[in-house]
Scaffold this active site. Sequence first.
Site, PDB file in Angstrom:
ATOM      1  N   LYS A  12      29.975  41.503  62.203  1.00 19.68           N
ATOM      2  CA  LYS A  12      28.943  41.594  63.013  1.00 19.68           C
ATOM      3  C   LYS A  12      27.927  40.307  63.154  1.00 19.68           C
ATOM      4  O   LYS A  12      27.226  40.341  62.079  1.00 19.68           O
ATOM      5  CB  LYS A  12      28.324  42.929  63.016  1.00 19.68           C
ATOM      6  CG  LYS A  12      27.384  43.193  64.413  1.00 19.68           C
ATOM      7  CD  LYS A  12      28.385  43.738  65.601  1.00 19.68           C
ATOM      8  CE  LYS A  12      27.461  44.572  66.530  1.00 19.68           C
ATOM      9  NZ  LYS A  12      28.673  45.076  67.417  1.00 19.68           N
ATOM     10  N   THR A  61      32.686  46.987  64.162  1.00 22.49           N
ATOM     11  CA  THR A  61      31.671  46.059  63.842  1.00 22.49           C
ATOM     12  C   THR A  61      30.315  46.781  64.381  1.00 22.49           C
ATOM     13  O   THR A  61      29.227  46.520  63.586  1.00 22.49           O
ATOM     14  CB  THR A  61      31.577  44.892  64.951  1.00 22.49           C
ATOM     15  OG1 THR A  61      31.575  44.745  65.952  1.00 22.49           O
ATOM     16  CG2 THR A  61      32.937  44.081  64.424  1.00 22.49           C
ATOM     17  N   HIS A 245      14.198  11.054  66.635  1.00 29.30           N
ATOM     18  CA  HIS A 245      13.489   9.298  66.788  1.00 29.30           C
ATOM     19  C   HIS A 245      12.293   9.724  67.746  1.00 29.30           C
ATOM     20  O   HIS A 245      12.059  10.505  68.653  1.00 29.30           O
ATOM     21  CB  HIS A 245      14.339   8.587  67.834  1.00 29.30           C
ATOM     22  CG  HIS A 245      15.701   8.131  67.147  1.00 29.30           C
ATOM     23  ND1 HIS A 245      15.753   7.569  66.143  1.00 29.30           N
ATOM     24  CD2 HIS A 245      16.901   8.813  67.342  1.00 29.30           C
ATOM     25  CE1 HIS A 245      17.296   7.355  65.497  1.00 29.30           C
ATOM     26  NE2 HIS A 245      17.868   8.120  66.465  1.00 29.30           N
TER      27      HIS A 245
END
Length: 290
Positions: A12, A61, A245
């Site tokens: 899960k 799950t 950047h």
Amino acid sequence: MAIVFGDNQYGKVDCRLLRVDRGVEGVPGRNAITDITVTTTLAGDFAATHVHGDNTGLLPTDSHKNTVHAYAKDGIGEIEDFALRLARHFVDDIAGVHRARIRIAQYWWDRVNDHAFVRSGRETRTTSVTYDGQQAWAVSGVSDLALFQSAGSQFDGFLQDEYTVLGETRDRTYATLIEAHWRHRDFTEGRDWTASYRAARDSLIDTFCTITSRSTQQVLYTMGRDLLQAQPDLAEVRLHMPNLHHLHIDLSPFGLDNVEEVLYPSDRPYGLMEATVLHDDAPDPGLAWW
């Protein structure tokens, strides 16, 4: 040619949970909160459900999520210890499970008063604990650790080919969003994992802020080296460091000079550097990184 069933795992992902501990530090009305996301991953005898659709040995799950919530009722404490409690339950108490890996991300909140808090940035503390019924491995870490140097970074002397247009510089701004994971030599229950985490985080920040950088690669290695020297109980550290950047903005059309003062934060594309730094006597990582 025969077809066989190979390695597999399931679990899960991102079980959200916030635990409120009331009356902490012996002060009535003073609370503490622990805000975490838990991911469970189980491996074991699950061929039948994949090959034949036989689910008799498969724990749903949804039960993983419910287990995480129920175990939090007794308290969370250090996330490494909480992860091991969960992993041991799944391996020792659930038939057919041979290995459990529990990943936890913890989000930081700063106290305003006894019962109010403010979320402190994007930075996240992480851990991944693996248990196979006999041995446990712990990997701690941090993600989204944003660091910026306004000066003191350079990049020159690099290889150039027909497609190179980047100019050399001996003083530039430098920013990164660090993801770092460090593997402990052994799992010691009851350890002050928070102190270890803070010391590791402080080491990474201190090196970044004080080094005169020749390249991101040099910064990455030095950060890993300094961390391992400061904490010999760590076996290795893996670092993921983008070069974020900040680009020059041309203000000359407006009659204005701009010498590294007004910059454009560009989120992509960006350079990415990754490496592992480890002790030469680092023990076998076992299943820690799998």
